[in-house]
Design a protein around this motif. Structure first.
Motif, PDB file in Angstrom:
ATOM      1  N   GLU A 186       0.828  -1.205   0.000  1.00  0.00           N
ATOM      2  CA  GLU A 186       0.000   0.000   0.000  1.00  0.00           C
ATOM      3  C   GLU A 186       0.867   1.261   0.000  1.00  0.00           C
ATOM      4  O   GLU A 186       0.602   2.243  -0.704  1.00  0.00           O
ATOM      5  N   VAL A 187       1.927   1.222   0.815  1.00  0.00           N
ATOM      6  CA  VAL A 187       2.813   2.396   0.895  1.00  0.00           C
ATOM      7  C   VAL A 187       3.529   2.618  -0.420  1.00  0.00           C
ATOM      8  O   VAL A 187       3.649   3.758  -0.911  1.00  0.00           O
ATOM      9  N   SER A 230       4.191   5.839  -5.453  1.00  0.00           N
ATOM     10  CA  SER A 230       4.195   5.917  -6.926  1.00  0.00           C
ATOM     11  C   SER A 230       3.181   6.931  -7.421  1.00  0.00           C
ATOM     12  O   SER A 230       3.464   7.751  -8.326  1.00  0.00           O
ATOM     13  N   ASP A 231       1.990   6.935  -6.832  1.00  0.00           N
ATOM     14  CA  ASP A 231       0.959   7.915  -7.224  1.00  0.00           C
ATOM     15  C   ASP A 231       1.407   9.344  -6.907  1.00  0.00           C
ATOM     16  O   ASP A 231       1.157  10.296  -7.669  1.00  0.00           O
ATOM     17  N   ALA A 232       2.089   9.526  -5.755  1.00  0.00           N
ATOM     18  CA  ALA A 232       2.558  10.867  -5.381  1.00  0.00           C
ATOM     19  C   ALA A 232       3.606  11.373  -6.367  1.00  0.00           C
ATOM     20  O   ALA A 232       3.623  12.563  -6.722  1.00  0.00           O
ATOM     21  N   SER A 273       5.129  15.196 -10.672  1.00  0.00           N
ATOM     22  CA  SER A 273       5.719  15.507 -11.989  1.00  0.00           C
ATOM     23  C   SER A 273       4.795  16.373 -12.826  1.00  0.00           C
ATOM     24  O   SER A 273       5.254  17.078 -13.736  1.00  0.00           O
ATOM     25  N   ARG A 274       3.498  16.302 -12.538  1.00  0.00           N
ATOM     26  CA  ARG A 274       2.555  17.145 -13.287  1.00  0.00           C
ATOM     27  C   ARG A 274       2.395  18.541 -12.677  1.00  0.00           C
ATOM     28  O   ARG A 274       2.187  19.533 -13.386  1.00  0.00           O
ATOM     29  N   LEU A 275       2.491  18.670 -11.364  1.00  0.00           N
ATOM     30  CA  LEU A 275       2.266  19.942 -10.686  1.00  0.00           C
ATOM     31  C   LEU A 275       3.514  20.827 -10.685  1.00  0.00           C
ATOM     32  O   LEU A 275       3.411  22.067 -10.686  1.00  0.00           O
TER      33      LEU A 275
END
Length: 612
Positions: A534-535, A540-542, A547-549
């Motif tokens: 889960e961590v 990975s999602d963060a 990278s987009r923000l």
């Protein structure tokens, strides 16, 4: 000097307790009720016709009526009555018969008996006993079973009763009638040894006895043999229909009672042996005895060799060695009695036999004839007589020229011959006394050595006690550490279970193993692995969102790879706070000037500029 016999004064009123009566009822020692009679108030035995005097301690050691023909033969050959044998002597005969029938597969063998046993008188304090006045013991040079006889048989002389003597088809002769004051005479048959021919015939039996004692893992003992005949409820000294190698179990015709309970059997074995309450009682023999379920081997030869019985109903008086006590023994003491009785352990009899007094010269006795049931047997069998040692009265007179002419001179010569014999006996007694004194000195030296050894052992015991205390402390500390370790492990398991319950509540799912087992620690590790997945998914999602923000907030800067590099974007070299304050001050000044210009007032700006 001959030790005086107690004779009739040795008897007193029979005192058989209720405990003994209940034991005999439980054992059912006689098949017929009339075979056993308890005396009333008489202080001297007066048995009815066909009855003999025996003892409770004889019966519980294997004696029952009608009496076995081998015991009949022994009593005849040795010239004894039942009451003159000690309880442990009776047990010797019971064990021997059981050994022959159950483990050697043969009838009781007279030649084998002579190779193993002999007899001696029993006395104490210069007194020759009549009750229990003869001891059967193992020859010192023979290796035989350790029977573990008790050191004392308490009060057995007081527990006498009447046993009916019967004749069966195979037993022609009764034992001698009771004579409570008859003097015991030592006979040559007491020391009779097997002939060379008999030794050759019984060599295989002696070899088998040695194997039974020394086969590793299958050693047979005297206690095992005793417990066996008590357990199967067959009396060895009773005339039986079948030998014990044909024993047929609970339906056997020679059984006297049902099986004893384990508790009763152990109590009975301990009563007639030296086993204590801590010693185990054997419940079976290490060697399987012959019986109906374990038949004799094929082509097994069954021999029969009984003690010689009288032929034709009458015999000559047998050769008497001496009238006095030929040897004493350590007494088999009675706690509640007027005197001590004979000790029957083999270790005790060995020393007594080796130091016994030599036989006195034989004296001529009238050649009387007697029939069975008239008087007590008083001699040896013909097999035990030696032509070189025996001379009849007629032969004595033939070699004495003074008897016809000078009868008195013949008597003097006979007295002189006896005096020479007595003198030789005195010399032998002196030699035996010197040996006894030397033995006493040796024992005193051994006692002194044992005292020193005891003192040394006491000192060693103190150090051993200290070591034991240290060992106990170490064991206690180890136990405490083990307890603490278990407590920690239980705490960890409890915490893991708590974490597992939280995970289930939050994630609304449980986890499964590929190979589930009842292992809490493995379950906890699986739970940690799920949390780790889960961590890693959240990280990975963060990274994707970051990278987009980042280009949106910092369009002209390169995206950092670490968090430390990312923080530098918020920490520039110039002082952003100072710049902000300056900008705010600039805006304030410009606003003020605008307000003054709009109010159209005259202001000396030179003075304003001088204001700090």
């Amino acid at each position: 000097m001959a030790a005086p016999d107690l004779g009739a004064s040795e008897w007193e009123r029979s005192k058989i307790s209720n405990q003994d009566t209940n034991l005999m009822k439980k054992l059912v020692l006689m098949k017929k009720k009339e075979a056993l009679i308890f005396p009333s108030e008489e202080s001297f035995p007066t048995p009815p016709i066909q009855y003999r005097v025996s003892f409770v301690d004889h019966l519980i050691r294997g004696l029952s009526a009608p009496i076995h023909e081998f015991l009949r033969g022994l009593l005849f050959v040795y010239g004894l009555q039942l009451h003159q044998l000690t309880p442990n002597s009776i047990l010797h005969v019971s064990i021997f018969i059981t050994l022959c029938e159950c483990f050697l597969g043969t009838q009781p063998n007279w030649a084998l008996w002579k190779r193993i046993f002999c007899l001696r008188r029993n006395g104490s304090h210069n007194i020759a006993y009549n009750i229990g006045g003869v001891v059967i013991y193992v020859r010192p040079d023979v290796e035989y079973f350790d029977v573990k006889f008790p050191d004392s048989v308490q009060g057995w002389r007081k527990r006498w009763l009447y046993v009916r003597e019967e004749c069966s088809d195979s037993q022609e002769y009764n034992i001698a009638p009771f004579d409570g004051s008859a003097k015991i005479l030592r006979r040559r048959s007491w020391d009779a040894e097997a002939t060379e021919e008999e030794k050759t015939a019984t060599e295989a039996l002696m070899k088998r006895i040695h194997e039974l004692q020394n086969t590793r893992g299958k050693e047979l003992s005297g206690i095992q043999i005793t417990a066996y005949f008590l357990r199967i409820r067959v009396q060895p000294l009773q005339a039986r229909k079948n030998p014990m190698w044909m024993y047929a179990g609970q339906k056997d015709v020679d059984r006297l009672s049902k099986n004893l309970s384990v508790k009763d059997l152990e109590k009975l074995v301990r009563r007639i042996s030296s086993l204590s309450k801590k010693d185990p009682v054997p419940t079976s023999c290490r060697v399987e005895p012959y019986s109906g379920a374990h038949a004799l081997p094929q082509n097994h030869q069954v021999t029969s060799s009984l003690p010689p019985l009288p032929e034709g109903g009458e015999v000559d008086d047998r050769d008497i060695v001496a009238d006095d006590v030929q040897g004493t023994s350590r007494p088999e003491s009675e706690v509640a009695g007027s005197h001590k009785s004979v000790a029957s352990s083999e270790r005790e009899t060995d020393s007594g036999a080796s130091e016994s007094m030599p036989s006195l010269p034989s004296a001529a006795s009238p050649k009387n004839k007697r029939k069975r049931d008239e008087v007590a047997d008083s001699g040896t069998s013909k097999a035990d007589e030696s032509p070189a040692e025996e001379t009849s009265p007629e032969e004595e007179e033939a070699f004495n020229p003074y008897n016809d002419a000078l009868p008195l001179m013949g008597q003097f010569i006979r007295l002189g011959t006896q005096f020479i014999g007595y003198r030789d006996t005195v010399d032998n007694l002196k030699e035996a006394l010197a040996k006894a004194n030397k033995r006493a000195d040796d024992l005193a030296l051994k006692l002194e050595q044992s005292e020193k050894a005891r003192e040394k052992a006491e000192l060693d015991a103190a150090s051993v006690e200290s070591l034991r205390k240290r060992l106990h402390d170490a064991e206690t500390a180890l136990s405490d550490n083990t307890t603490q370790q278990l407590a920690r492990e239980e705490d960890i398991i409890a915490r893991l279970e708590s974490q597992n319950r939280r995970f289930v509540r939050r994630m609304s799912q449980d986890f499964e193993l590929e190979k589930p087992v009842d292992d809490r620690l493995l379950d906890a590790l699986s739970l940690l692995e799920i949390h780790g997945d889960e961590v890693r998914r959240g990280i990975s999602d963060a990274k994707t969102a970051f990278s987009r923000l980042f280009p949106y907030f910092f369009p002209k800067k390169e995206q950092p790879n670490t968090f430390a590099a990312f923080t530098k974007h918020f920490l520039p070299e110039e002082d952003l706070g100072l710049n902000l304050r300056q900008e705010n001050l600039k805006i304030g000044v410009e606003g003020t000037i605008a307000l003054v210009a709009e109010s159209q007032q005259n202001i000396d700006w030179a003075k304003v500029g001088e204001v700090k």
